[in-house]
Design a protein around this motif. Structure first.
Motif, PDB file in Angstrom:
ATOM      1  N   GLU A 133      71.544  19.152  32.011  1.00  0.00           N
ATOM      2  CA  GLU A 133      70.198  19.080  32.561  1.00  0.00           C
ATOM      3  C   GLU A 133      69.292  19.887  31.790  1.00  0.00           C
ATOM      4  O   GLU A 133      68.145  19.547  31.464  1.00  0.00           O
ATOM      5  CB  GLU A 133      70.628  19.767  33.982  1.00  0.00           C
ATOM      6  N   ALA A 134      69.699  21.277  31.170  1.00  0.00           N
ATOM      7  CA  ALA A 134      68.694  21.690  30.340  1.00  0.00           C
ATOM      8  C   ALA A 134      68.541  21.050  29.238  1.00  0.00           C
ATOM      9  O   ALA A 134      67.237  20.862  28.955  1.00  0.00           O
ATOM     10  CB  ALA A 134      69.438  23.218  29.913  1.00  0.00           C
ATOM     11  N   TRP A 135      69.455  20.540  28.574  1.00  0.00           N
ATOM     12  CA  TRP A 135      69.048  19.574  27.317  1.00  0.00           C
ATOM     13  C   TRP A 135      68.071  18.475  27.581  1.00  0.00           C
ATOM     14  O   TRP A 135      66.921  18.446  26.878  1.00  0.00           O
ATOM     15  CB  TRP A 135      70.328  19.090  26.726  1.00  0.00           C
ATOM     16  N   ALA A 136      68.283  17.520  28.543  1.00  0.00           N
ATOM     17  CA  ALA A 136      67.540  16.714  29.113  1.00  0.00           C
ATOM     18  C   ALA A 136      66.346  16.810  29.496  1.00  0.00           C
ATOM     19  O   ALA A 136      65.403  16.183  29.532  1.00  0.00           O
ATOM     20  CB  ALA A 136      68.197  15.988  30.299  1.00  0.00           C
ATOM     21  N   SER A 137      66.107  18.224  29.856  1.00  0.00           N
ATOM     22  CA  SER A 137      64.875  18.815  30.278  1.00  0.00           C
ATOM     23  C   SER A 137      63.626  18.739  29.155  1.00  0.00           C
ATOM     24  O   SER A 137      62.508  18.683  29.371  1.00  0.00           O
ATOM     25  CB  SER A 137      64.858  20.247  30.967  1.00  0.00           C
ATOM     26  N   GLY A 138      64.115  18.505  28.044  1.00  0.00           N
ATOM     27  CA  GLY A 138      63.119  18.449  26.581  1.00  0.00           C
ATOM     28  C   GLY A 138      62.532  17.285  26.795  1.00  0.00           C
ATOM     29  O   GLY A 138      61.413  17.233  26.257  1.00  0.00           O
ATOM     30  N   ALA A 139      62.635  16.344  27.778  1.00  0.00           N
ATOM     31  CA  ALA A 139      61.723  15.104  27.945  1.00  0.00           C
ATOM     32  C   ALA A 139      61.009  15.108  29.152  1.00  0.00           C
ATOM     33  O   ALA A 139      60.276  14.272  29.626  1.00  0.00           O
ATOM     34  CB  ALA A 139      62.523  13.826  27.781  1.00  0.00           C
ATOM     35  N   ASP A 140      61.222  16.250  29.746  1.00  0.00           N
ATOM     36  CA  ASP A 140      60.245  16.603  31.164  1.00  0.00           C
ATOM     37  C   ASP A 140      59.012  16.358  31.078  1.00  0.00           C
ATOM     38  O   ASP A 140      58.212  15.597  31.753  1.00  0.00           O
ATOM     39  CB  ASP A 140      60.504  17.607  32.097  1.00  0.00           C
ATOM     40  N   ASP A 141      58.319  16.866  30.061  1.00  0.00           N
ATOM     41  CA  ASP A 141      56.995  16.783  29.657  1.00  0.00           C
ATOM     42  C   ASP A 141      56.720  15.681  28.589  1.00  0.00           C
ATOM     43  O   ASP A 141      57.085  16.028  27.342  1.00  0.00           O
ATOM     44  CB  ASP A 141      56.380  18.304  29.016  1.00  0.00           C
ATOM     45  N   GLU A 142      56.467  14.416  29.029  1.00  0.00           N
ATOM     46  CA  GLU A 142      56.523  13.360  28.144  1.00  0.00           C
ATOM     47  C   GLU A 142      55.316  13.387  27.008  1.00  0.00           C
ATOM     48  O   GLU A 142      55.417  13.239  26.131  1.00  0.00           O
ATOM     49  CB  GLU A 142      56.256  11.998  29.048  1.00  0.00           C
ATOM     50  N   GLU A 143      54.138  14.097  27.565  1.00  0.00           N
ATOM     51  CA  GLU A 143      53.164  14.440  26.235  1.00  0.00           C
ATOM     52  C   GLU A 143      53.729  15.260  25.259  1.00  0.00           C
ATOM     53  O   GLU A 143      53.680  14.784  24.086  1.00  0.00           O
ATOM     54  CB  GLU A 143      51.803  14.961  27.041  1.00  0.00           C
ATOM     55  N   ARG A 144      54.541  16.339  25.496  1.00  0.00           N
ATOM     56  CA  ARG A 144      55.101  17.334  24.542  1.00  0.00           C
ATOM     57  C   ARG A 144      56.168  16.360  23.711  1.00  0.00           C
ATOM     58  O   ARG A 144      56.136  16.617  22.484  1.00  0.00           O
ATOM     59  CB  ARG A 144      55.397  18.412  25.011  1.00  0.00           C
ATOM     60  N   PHE A 145      56.795  15.936  24.406  1.00  0.00           N
ATOM     61  CA  PHE A 145      57.951  15.023  23.812  1.00  0.00           C
ATOM     62  C   PHE A 145      57.443  14.037  23.032  1.00  0.00           C
ATOM     63  O   PHE A 145      57.834  13.699  21.695  1.00  0.00           O
ATOM     64  CB  PHE A 145      58.974  14.193  24.849  1.00  0.00           C
ATOM     65  N   GLY A 146      56.494  13.321  23.255  1.00  0.00           N
ATOM     66  CA  GLY A 146      55.754  12.218  22.440  1.00  0.00           C
ATOM     67  C   GLY A 146      55.144  12.885  21.178  1.00  0.00           C
ATOM     68  O   GLY A 146      55.074  12.003  20.208  1.00  0.00           O
ATOM     69  N   LYS A 147      54.309  14.058  21.238  1.00  0.00           N
ATOM     70  CA  LYS A 147      53.880  14.663  20.405  1.00  0.00           C
ATOM     71  C   LYS A 147      54.908  15.004  19.192  1.00  0.00           C
ATOM     72  O   LYS A 147      54.714  14.983  17.972  1.00  0.00           O
ATOM     73  CB  LYS A 147      53.049  15.944  20.648  1.00  0.00           C
ATOM     74  N   ARG A 148      56.028  15.428  19.488  1.00  0.00           N
ATOM     75  CA  ARG A 148      57.202  15.869  18.722  1.00  0.00           C
ATOM     76  C   ARG A 148      57.532  14.444  18.027  1.00  0.00           C
ATOM     77  O   ARG A 148      57.744  14.635  17.020  1.00  0.00           O
ATOM     78  CB  ARG A 148      58.363  16.393  19.645  1.00  0.00           C
ATOM     79  N   LEU A 149      57.763  13.448  18.790  1.00  0.00           N
ATOM     80  CA  LEU A 149      58.135  12.028  17.934  1.00  0.00           C
ATOM     81  C   LEU A 149      57.158  11.662  16.870  1.00  0.00           C
ATOM     82  O   LEU A 149      57.489  11.261  15.695  1.00  0.00           O
ATOM     83  CB  LEU A 149      58.337  11.054  19.145  1.00  0.00           C
ATOM     84  N   ALA A 150      55.930  11.780  17.262  1.00  0.00           N
ATOM     85  CA  ALA A 150      54.784  11.576  16.390  1.00  0.00           C
ATOM     86  C   ALA A 150      54.609  12.423  15.258  1.00  0.00           C
ATOM     87  O   ALA A 150      54.133  11.921  14.191  1.00  0.00           O
ATOM     88  CB  ALA A 150      53.459  11.361  17.294  1.00  0.00           C
ATOM     89  N   SER A 151      55.066  13.471  15.173  1.00  0.00           N
ATOM     90  CA  SER A 151      54.837  14.451  14.240  1.00  0.00           C
ATOM     91  C   SER A 151      55.912  14.281  13.127  1.00  0.00           C
ATOM     92  O   SER A 151      55.903  14.840  12.289  1.00  0.00           O
ATOM     93  CB  SER A 151      54.929  16.019  14.793  1.00  0.00           C
TER      94      SER A 151
END
Length: 170
Positions: A43-61
């Motif tokens: 659950e803690a690990w998967a929470s890395g995608a809770d904030d989709e905007e932040r998750f998307g910025k990480r992928l885009a970077s």
């Protein structure tokens, strides 16, 4: 007559992919890591995608590739800098179909093209065997904290220099 399975394809990450890649990230962690991590750790690990905007910025970077089956995303991987696999996730329904291998092959080629002599990855306990079969060698055991939970992983490294064709001349 035997039916052939559709072959996975690769394409670059698009901003519109963020919701589906976040869902793949969560599903892969929730379903594929059960034998290696507790429910609280997953659950803690998967929470890395809770904030989709932040998750998307990480992928885009990073240099992020998306694997598709019949034009639907089923996995993704990202290369941080020239020499570090940051993420490699495959949806459980596509696991075992060569998707992770195809993504890893592509990142290894891209890293080599970027001048990397080796490629590193912080492999989860679940992914360690996959990377070991590909020639990655364990270098260091790590413990990371995510949302108050401790998770173990292993830094692994693979030399890219041996991938040159034998007898190739410059």
């Amino acid at each position: 007559m035997a039916q052939t399975l559709p072959k996975p394809a690769l394409r670059p990450f698009l901003a519109a992919d963020v919701p589906i890649l976040a869902a793949i990230f969560v599903a892969a962690i929730e379903e594929l890591t059960v034998d290696d991590y507790s429910e609280a750790q997953r659950e803690a690990w998967a929470s890395g995608a809770d904030d989709e905007e932040r998750f998307g910025k990480r992928l885009a970077s990073e240099l992020t590739l998306v694997a598709t089956l019949q034009n639907s995303p089923v996995g993704f991987a990202s290369l941080k800098g020239a020499d570090h696999i940051r993420m490699l996730y495959v949806h459980p329904s596509a696991a075992g179909q060569g998707v992770a291998s195809m993504l890893c092959d592509a990142l290894e080629k891209l890293a080599g093209a970027r001048g990397a002599k080796s490629l590193t990855v912080d492999a989860s306990d679940t992914a360690e065997g996959f990377f070991a079969k590909r020639g990655y060698v364990a270098k260091q055991r790590n413990t990371v904290t995510m949302n108050g939970e401790w998770l173990a992983n292993t830094t692994m490294q693979k030399s890219l220099l041996s991938d040159a064709p034998k007898g190739a001349t410059q």
